[in-house]
Design an enzyme around this catalytic site. Structure first.
Site, PDB file in Angstrom:
ATOM      1  N   CYS A  86       0.820  -1.219   0.000  1.00 42.11           N
ATOM      2  CA  CYS A  86       0.000   0.000   0.000  1.00 42.11           C
ATOM      3  C   CYS A  86       0.853   1.270   0.000  1.00 42.11           C
ATOM      4  CB  CYS A  86      -0.943  -0.012   1.195  1.00 42.11           C
ATOM      5  SG  CYS A  86      -2.247  -1.231   0.982  1.00 42.11           S
ATOM      6  N   GLY A  87       2.145   1.131  -0.228  1.00 43.97           N
ATOM      7  CA  GLY A  87       2.995   2.317  -0.273  1.00 43.97           C
ATOM      8  C   GLY A  87       3.889   2.468   0.951  1.00 43.97           C
ATOM      9  N   THR A 139       6.961   1.559   1.466  1.00 48.84           N
ATOM     10  CA  THR A 139       8.320   2.002   1.150  1.00 48.84           C
ATOM     11  C   THR A 139       8.347   3.527   0.996  1.00 48.84           C
ATOM     12  OG1 THR A 139       8.408  -0.034  -0.154  1.00 48.84           O
ATOM     13  CG2 THR A 139      10.261   1.490  -0.381  1.00 48.84           C
ATOM     14  N   TRP A 140       7.358   4.046   0.331  1.00 50.80           N
ATOM     15  CA  TRP A 140       7.250   5.492   0.103  1.00 50.80           C
ATOM     16  C   TRP A 140       7.049   6.225   1.438  1.00 50.80           C
ATOM     17  CZ3 TRP A 140       2.446   7.959  -2.714  1.00 50.80           C
ATOM     18  CH2 TRP A 140       2.730   9.281  -3.054  1.00 50.80           C
ATOM     19  N   HIS A 179       3.045  -4.334   9.704  1.00 50.79           N
ATOM     20  CA  HIS A 179       1.865  -4.689   8.909  1.00 50.79           C
ATOM     21  C   HIS A 179       0.760  -5.250   9.817  1.00 50.79           C
ATOM     22  CE1 HIS A 179       3.632  -3.987   5.050  1.00 50.79           C
ATOM     23  NE2 HIS A 179       4.368  -5.067   4.980  1.00 50.79           N
ATOM     24  N   ARG A 233      -4.822   1.734   0.729  1.00 49.23           N
ATOM     25  CA  ARG A 233      -4.799   1.831  -0.730  1.00 49.23           C
ATOM     26  C   ARG A 233      -6.022   1.128  -1.302  1.00 49.23           C
ATOM     27  NH1 ARG A 233       0.220  -0.090  -4.743  1.00 49.23           N
ATOM     28  NH2 ARG A 233      -0.393   1.276  -6.468  1.00 49.23           N
TER      29      ARG A 233
END
Ligand code: A3P
Length: 327
Positions: A68-69, A71-72, A139, A161
């Protein structure tokens, strides 16, 4: 490697023997623990971190479902929180990009997962000497979080997401992690599993809903954000995040383009092109490049049939009914 079954303690093994089990998306099994599905090695990390992690008021915990992002979000959080020591200038205005830790470290190494890195493989590290604010990620769904996270005032950010895009991203990711002799998992098989809830940290819908409700109940300590919104209005949301983390951007910083520099440094294009992310590996074995694919909203439309989209939307309608949450 973290998806493989290996080296688990007896303690964990006896617990695992009592849990529902299903074939995972890579080659290992998934086990249902506290309502959500985990590979065995991760499960051991979950249990260890539930037992041992002591949150601090000043901690920042980044929470997501896989793909769902994360890393960003990790990159953004790390750069925002450490911007006084590591200037994030890069791109058009920048000149010291070579010096930033993000240039030589994948975000997962800079902001470790509690259950996949910090407490994995029987480790119980002493985290008391880490300077504040400590940055961790997980998570885990709300009900499985270590109690101290819920009992302290630490700042939790959840990045959600669109289920369809998260699914397609996870399907690609799983296939990258499968060893060559294992073949690929088909889109149809993965789809059936995902819809049934049998996916990494799934059921996906229950995971996101758990954090949506948690954020409504705890608006001062839990910040709920969507990948899509961060993509569409990155500046607006990054400013809100910085404020939430207790390190808002000053007017001077804004005027000097610091917010833009951070967004640029953490952008898909820049981040995915650093050598470390093209050729490096995580200590847990995954290629760093597996965490960067397209970074777009709506890519699932290129893969899903009309029927699949309909089924996804029906599940979302049913699960999110009356919750106020939608994607
Ligand atoms: P896609 O597979 O749709 O491209 P996670 O970090 O939770 O594993 O999620 C991975 C997803 O986030 C992948 O989505 C990946 O491409 C995307 N992603 C990685 N870095 C990103 C970035 N800097 N900006 C936007 N999306 C990014």
């Amino acid at each position: 490697k973290y998806l493989e079954e290996d080296d688990i303690t007896q303690d964990c093994e006896s617990l695992i023997s009592t849990l529902a089990k299903d074939q995972g998306w890579v080659l290992s099994h998934l086990y249902q623990y506290q309502g959500f599905w985990h590979p065995s090695r991760q499960l051991e990390g979950v249990i260890t971190c539930q037992r041992h992690f002591q949150a601090r008021d000043t901690d920042i915990i980044l929470t997501t479902s896989p793909k769902c992002g994360t890393t960003w979000l990790k990159a953004l959080a790390y750069v925002v929180v450490n911007r006084k020591t590591n200037t994030p200038t890069i791109g058009a205005t920048g000149n010291n990009k070579q010096n930033h830790p993000l240039v030589t470290n994948n975000p997962h190494e800079l902001v470790p997962f509690l259950e996949l890195k910090v407490y994995v493989d029987h480790q119980v590290p002493d985290l008391t000497q880490m300077p504040s604010p400590r940055l961790f990620s997980t998570h885990l769904p709300v009900d499985s979080l270590p109690l101290s996270i819920k009992e302290t005032g630490c700042k939790v950010v959840y990045l959600g997401r669109d289920p369809k895009d998260a699914f397609i991203s996870l399907w690609h990711f799983a296939n990258k992690l499968r060893p060559p002799h294992g073949g690929k998992i088909s889109l149809e098989e993965a789809f059936d599993k995902f819809c049934k809830g049998v996916s990494l940290c799934g059921p996906f819908w229950d995971h996101v809903l758990s954090y949506w409700n948690y954020s409504l109940d705890n608006p001062n300590t839990v910040f709920f954000l969507k990948y899509e919104d961060l993509k569409h209005q990155p500046k607006l949301h990054l400013k809100k995040l910085a404020e939430f983390w207790g390190c808002p951007f000053s007017l001077e910083e804004e005027n000097n383009g610091v917010v833009d520099d951070i967004l640029s440094l953490c952008s898909f294009e820049i981040l995915s092109n650093f050598e470390v992310n093209k050729f490096g590996k995580l200590s847990s074995g995954e290629d760093n490049k597996a965490f960067f694919r397209k970074g777009q909203v709506g890519d699932s439309a290129n893969y899903l049939t009309k029927e699949m989209i309909h089924k996804f939307d029906q599940i979302s309608l049913t699960k999110f009914h009356l919750s106020g949450l939608n994607f």
